[in-house]
Write a protein that holds these residues in place. Structure first.
Motif, PDB file in Angstrom:
ATOM      1  N   ILE A  24     -48.316 -32.548 -76.771  1.00 53.87           N
ATOM      2  CA  ILE A  24     -48.243 -31.688 -78.128  1.00 53.87           C
ATOM      3  C   ILE A  24     -47.660 -30.863 -77.002  1.00 53.87           C
ATOM      4  O   ILE A  24     -46.467 -29.539 -77.574  1.00 53.87           O
ATOM      5  CB  ILE A  24     -49.179 -31.204 -78.576  1.00 53.87           C
ATOM      6  CG1 ILE A  24     -49.725 -30.890 -77.895  1.00 53.87           C
ATOM      7  CG2 ILE A  24     -49.459 -32.373 -79.461  1.00 53.87           C
ATOM      8  CD1 ILE A  24     -51.063 -30.139 -78.459  1.00 53.87           C
ATOM      9  N   GLN A  25     -47.591 -30.699 -75.631  1.00 56.70           N
ATOM     10  CA  GLN A  25     -46.795 -29.463 -75.188  1.00 56.70           C
ATOM     11  C   GLN A  25     -45.012 -29.524 -74.936  1.00 56.70           C
ATOM     12  O   GLN A  25     -43.995 -28.454 -74.791  1.00 56.70           O
ATOM     13  CB  GLN A  25     -47.564 -28.019 -73.681  1.00 56.70           C
ATOM     14  CG  GLN A  25     -49.134 -27.843 -74.050  1.00 56.70           C
ATOM     15  CD  GLN A  25     -49.179 -27.361 -74.983  1.00 56.70           C
ATOM     16  OE1 GLN A  25     -48.175 -26.017 -74.934  1.00 56.70           O
ATOM     17  NE2 GLN A  25     -50.265 -27.078 -75.711  1.00 56.70           N
ATOM     18  N   VAL A  26     -44.757 -30.564 -74.568  1.00 57.29           N
ATOM     19  CA  VAL A  26     -43.495 -30.767 -73.706  1.00 57.29           C
ATOM     20  C   VAL A  26     -43.478 -30.813 -75.431  1.00 57.29           C
ATOM     21  O   VAL A  26     -41.735 -30.779 -75.520  1.00 57.29           O
ATOM     22  CB  VAL A  26     -43.829 -32.319 -73.824  1.00 57.29           C
ATOM     23  CG1 VAL A  26     -42.061 -32.366 -73.848  1.00 57.29           C
ATOM     24  CG2 VAL A  26     -44.093 -32.614 -72.474  1.00 57.29           C
ATOM     25  N   ARG A  27     -43.227 -31.698 -76.696  1.00 56.14           N
ATOM     26  CA  ARG A  27     -43.205 -31.364 -77.537  1.00 56.14           C
ATOM     27  C   ARG A  27     -43.062 -29.895 -78.540  1.00 56.14           C
ATOM     28  O   ARG A  27     -41.733 -29.343 -78.949  1.00 56.14           O
ATOM     29  CB  ARG A  27     -44.191 -31.571 -79.124  1.00 56.14           C
ATOM     30  CG  ARG A  27     -43.482 -32.110 -80.471  1.00 56.14           C
ATOM     31  CD  ARG A  27     -44.184 -31.829 -81.535  1.00 56.14           C
ATOM     32  NE  ARG A  27     -45.106 -31.011 -81.867  1.00 56.14           N
ATOM     33  CZ  ARG A  27     -47.010 -30.916 -81.770  1.00 56.14           C
ATOM     34  NH1 ARG A  27     -47.108 -31.788 -82.577  1.00 56.14           N
ATOM     35  NH2 ARG A  27     -47.374 -29.740 -81.645  1.00 56.14           N
ATOM     36  N   ASP A  28     -43.351 -28.738 -78.070  1.00 54.22           N
ATOM     37  CA  ASP A  28     -43.484 -27.638 -78.535  1.00 54.22           C
ATOM     38  C   ASP A  28     -42.361 -26.539 -77.664  1.00 54.22           C
ATOM     39  O   ASP A  28     -41.511 -26.483 -77.996  1.00 54.22           O
ATOM     40  CB  ASP A  28     -44.767 -26.696 -78.294  1.00 54.22           C
ATOM     41  CG  ASP A  28     -45.611 -27.119 -79.861  1.00 54.22           C
ATOM     42  OD1 ASP A  28     -45.358 -27.869 -80.693  1.00 54.22           O
ATOM     43  OD2 ASP A  28     -46.751 -27.060 -79.523  1.00 54.22           O
ATOM     44  N   PHE A  29     -42.531 -27.523 -76.317  1.00 50.31           N
ATOM     45  CA  PHE A  29     -40.915 -27.246 -75.488  1.00 50.31           C
ATOM     46  C   PHE A  29     -39.960 -27.042 -75.841  1.00 50.31           C
ATOM     47  O   PHE A  29     -38.938 -25.979 -75.803  1.00 50.31           O
ATOM     48  CB  PHE A  29     -41.597 -27.507 -73.958  1.00 50.31           C
ATOM     49  CG  PHE A  29     -40.491 -27.022 -73.165  1.00 50.31           C
ATOM     50  CD1 PHE A  29     -40.773 -25.476 -72.556  1.00 50.31           C
ATOM     51  CD2 PHE A  29     -39.640 -27.739 -73.198  1.00 50.31           C
ATOM     52  CE1 PHE A  29     -39.941 -25.307 -71.887  1.00 50.31           C
ATOM     53  CE2 PHE A  29     -38.164 -27.517 -71.726  1.00 50.31           C
ATOM     54  CZ  PHE A  29     -38.117 -26.156 -71.174  1.00 50.31           C
ATOM     55  N   ALA A  30     -40.300 -28.285 -76.224  1.00 50.71           N
ATOM     56  CA  ALA A  30     -38.711 -29.253 -77.131  1.00 50.71           C
ATOM     57  C   ALA A  30     -38.319 -27.379 -78.133  1.00 50.71           C
ATOM     58  O   ALA A  30     -37.176 -28.168 -78.497  1.00 50.71           O
ATOM     59  CB  ALA A  30     -38.226 -30.348 -77.389  1.00 50.71           C
ATOM     60  N   LEU A  31     -39.535 -27.710 -79.224  1.00 55.64           N
ATOM     61  CA  LEU A  31     -38.750 -27.139 -80.207  1.00 55.64           C
ATOM     62  C   LEU A  31     -37.710 -26.037 -79.901  1.00 55.64           C
ATOM     63  O   LEU A  31     -37.395 -25.701 -80.671  1.00 55.64           O
ATOM     64  CB  LEU A  31     -40.018 -27.200 -81.258  1.00 55.64           C
ATOM     65  CG  LEU A  31     -39.951 -26.468 -82.517  1.00 55.64           C
ATOM     66  CD1 LEU A  31     -38.987 -27.928 -83.575  1.00 55.64           C
ATOM     67  CD2 LEU A  31     -41.586 -26.474 -83.379  1.00 55.64           C
ATOM     68  N   GLY A  32     -38.833 -25.451 -78.873  1.00 54.52           N
ATOM     69  CA  GLY A  32     -38.069 -24.045 -78.787  1.00 54.52           C
ATOM     70  C   GLY A  32     -36.885 -23.702 -77.976  1.00 54.52           C
ATOM     71  O   GLY A  32     -36.810 -22.854 -77.205  1.00 54.52           O
ATOM     72  N   SER A  33     -36.391 -24.791 -77.178  1.00 52.57           N
ATOM     73  CA  SER A  33     -35.292 -24.972 -76.454  1.00 52.57           C
ATOM     74  C   SER A  33     -33.590 -24.151 -76.438  1.00 52.57           C
ATOM     75  O   SER A  33     -33.404 -24.057 -75.415  1.00 52.57           O
ATOM     76  CB  SER A  33     -35.479 -25.985 -75.564  1.00 52.57           C
ATOM     77  OG  SER A  33     -36.967 -26.452 -74.441  1.00 52.57           O
ATOM     78  N   HIS A  34     -33.836 -25.004 -78.211  1.00 54.27           N
ATOM     79  CA  HIS A  34     -32.343 -23.859 -77.732  1.00 54.27           C
ATOM     80  C   HIS A  34     -31.892 -22.490 -78.414  1.00 54.27           C
ATOM     81  O   HIS A  34     -33.099 -22.481 -79.164  1.00 54.27           O
ATOM     82  CB  HIS A  34     -31.744 -25.273 -78.899  1.00 54.27           C
ATOM     83  CG  HIS A  34     -32.642 -24.876 -80.434  1.00 54.27           C
ATOM     84  ND1 HIS A  34     -33.834 -25.558 -80.838  1.00 54.27           N
ATOM     85  CD2 HIS A  34     -32.060 -24.386 -81.221  1.00 54.27           C
ATOM     86  CE1 HIS A  34     -33.896 -25.166 -82.366  1.00 54.27           C
ATOM     87  NE2 HIS A  34     -33.121 -24.543 -82.887  1.00 54.27           N
ATOM     88  N   ASN A  35     -30.870 -22.879 -78.533  1.00 56.09           N
ATOM     89  CA  ASN A  35     -30.508 -21.554 -79.155  1.00 56.09           C
ATOM     90  C   ASN A  35     -28.908 -21.780 -80.170  1.00 56.09           C
ATOM     91  O   ASN A  35     -28.979 -22.584 -80.077  1.00 56.09           O
ATOM     92  CB  ASN A  35     -30.139 -20.159 -78.302  1.00 56.09           C
ATOM     93  CG  ASN A  35     -29.238 -19.990 -76.756  1.00 56.09           C
ATOM     94  OD1 ASN A  35     -27.618 -21.646 -76.980  1.00 56.09           O
ATOM     95  ND2 ASN A  35     -29.503 -20.114 -75.954  1.00 56.09           N
ATOM     96  N   GLU A  36     -28.858 -19.885 -80.667  1.00 57.28           N
ATOM     97  CA  GLU A  36     -27.169 -20.546 -81.359  1.00 57.28           C
ATOM     98  C   GLU A  36     -26.344 -21.102 -80.512  1.00 57.28           C
ATOM     99  O   GLU A  36     -25.154 -22.037 -81.527  1.00 57.28           O
ATOM    100  CB  GLU A  36     -27.097 -19.620 -82.083  1.00 57.28           C
ATOM    101  CG  GLU A  36     -27.713 -17.992 -83.237  1.00 57.28           C
ATOM    102  CD  GLU A  36     -27.308 -16.796 -83.407  1.00 57.28           C
ATOM    103  OE1 GLU A  36     -26.989 -16.330 -83.302  1.00 57.28           O
ATOM    104  OE2 GLU A  36     -28.412 -16.394 -84.048  1.00 57.28           O
ATOM    105  N   GLU A  37     -26.355 -20.635 -79.030  1.00 53.32           N
ATOM    106  CA  GLU A  37     -25.163 -21.484 -78.939  1.00 53.32           C
ATOM    107  C   GLU A  37     -25.550 -23.262 -78.195  1.00 53.32           C
ATOM    108  O   GLU A  37     -24.511 -23.570 -78.106  1.00 53.32           O
ATOM    109  CB  GLU A  37     -24.698 -20.780 -76.998  1.00 53.32           C
ATOM    110  CG  GLU A  37     -24.101 -19.276 -77.289  1.00 53.32           C
ATOM    111  CD  GLU A  37     -24.459 -18.419 -76.285  1.00 53.32           C
ATOM    112  OE1 GLU A  37     -24.048 -19.383 -75.487  1.00 53.32           O
ATOM    113  OE2 GLU A  37     -24.259 -16.937 -76.148  1.00 53.32           O
TER     114      GLU A  37
END
Length: 227
Positions: A123-136
């Motif tokens: 779940i920590q990897v999943r939550d990290f993945a969810l926040g990894s992108h930005n608009e660019e």
């Protein structure tokens, strides 16, 4: 597939958890708190249709025996003595694979794709993945999560489908977001993040608010994994 991944009871979630920090999801806690507040005022959302609605069905690769076996080697057991190392490996793999997609080489490294799919069981990897992108970088992550979703074997679909659903919702494509959640819940009917996202999306929670929350929580998830 039997496993010991962290399961979070929505009924008990607001109470203090006795799980270790590595097995707790700050994302789920914030989503649950926000949903309780927003649901008092929100009206059911009206979602856009999309030509991509049928594009997230599983490919034959998802049930290929050798592919499934390779991904299984990257599954993260919550009682592993090397849990934090595995979480760091998973988070790093997400960033590395996104860079491969940006370079147009996302489908060339099957080992890295298998590693991300397997490590997303944590779940920590999943939550990290969810926040990894930005608009660019959103377009590269969109392509990456879609490719991983259609190739994820049974038992590994729910976390990836949930992340893809969140990206779809942020793009304004609620119908596709719900379709992805259908896949998540078909894979694991008790998957807490998918259940909560269904409630949040159905309540019409503003996509921009979800984006802000995700970005605010990302540093906390990074701290849990990398210290």
């Amino acid at each position: 597939m039997a496993n010991s991944r962290c399961k979070v009871s929505l009924r008990a979630f607001p109470e203090k958890s006795n799980q270790s920090p590595s097995c707790q999801s700050v994302l789920l806690q914030r989503l649950l708190d926000s949903h309780h507040s927003f649901s008092l005022l929100a009206k059911k959302g009206h979602f856009m249709s999309t030509h991509e609605i049928d594009s997230i069905a599983a490919l034959p690769l998802a049930t290929n025996i050798s592919w499934m076996a390779e991904i299984e080697t990257f599954w993260v057991a919550t009682d592993s003595e090397e849990l934090n190392d595995l979480q760091r490996d998973g988070a790093t793999a997400v960033i590395d694979l996104a860079a491969e997609f940006e370079a147009g080489k996302g489908l060339e490294n099957s080992d890295l794709r298998a590693r991300v799919i397997g490590r997303m069981s944590d779940i920590q990897v999943r939550d990290f993945a969810l926040g990894s992108h930005n608009e660019e970088s959103a377009q590269w992550y969109w392509k990456m999560w879609r490719e991983l979703l259609v190739s994820a074997p049974p038992g590994f679909v729910a976390p990836i489908a949930s992340v893809f659903a969140a990206l779809a919702y942020e793009r304004g494509d609620g119908e596709l977001a719900h379709k992805a959640l259908d896949r998540a819940l078909a894979d694991d009917s008790q998957y807490s993040l998918a259940i909560l996202l269904r409630r949040v999306f159905s309540a019409g929670w503003p996509a921009q608010s979800f984006t802000v929350m995700r970005r605010e929580l990302h540093p906390k998830v990074v701290n849990v994994i990398f210290g």
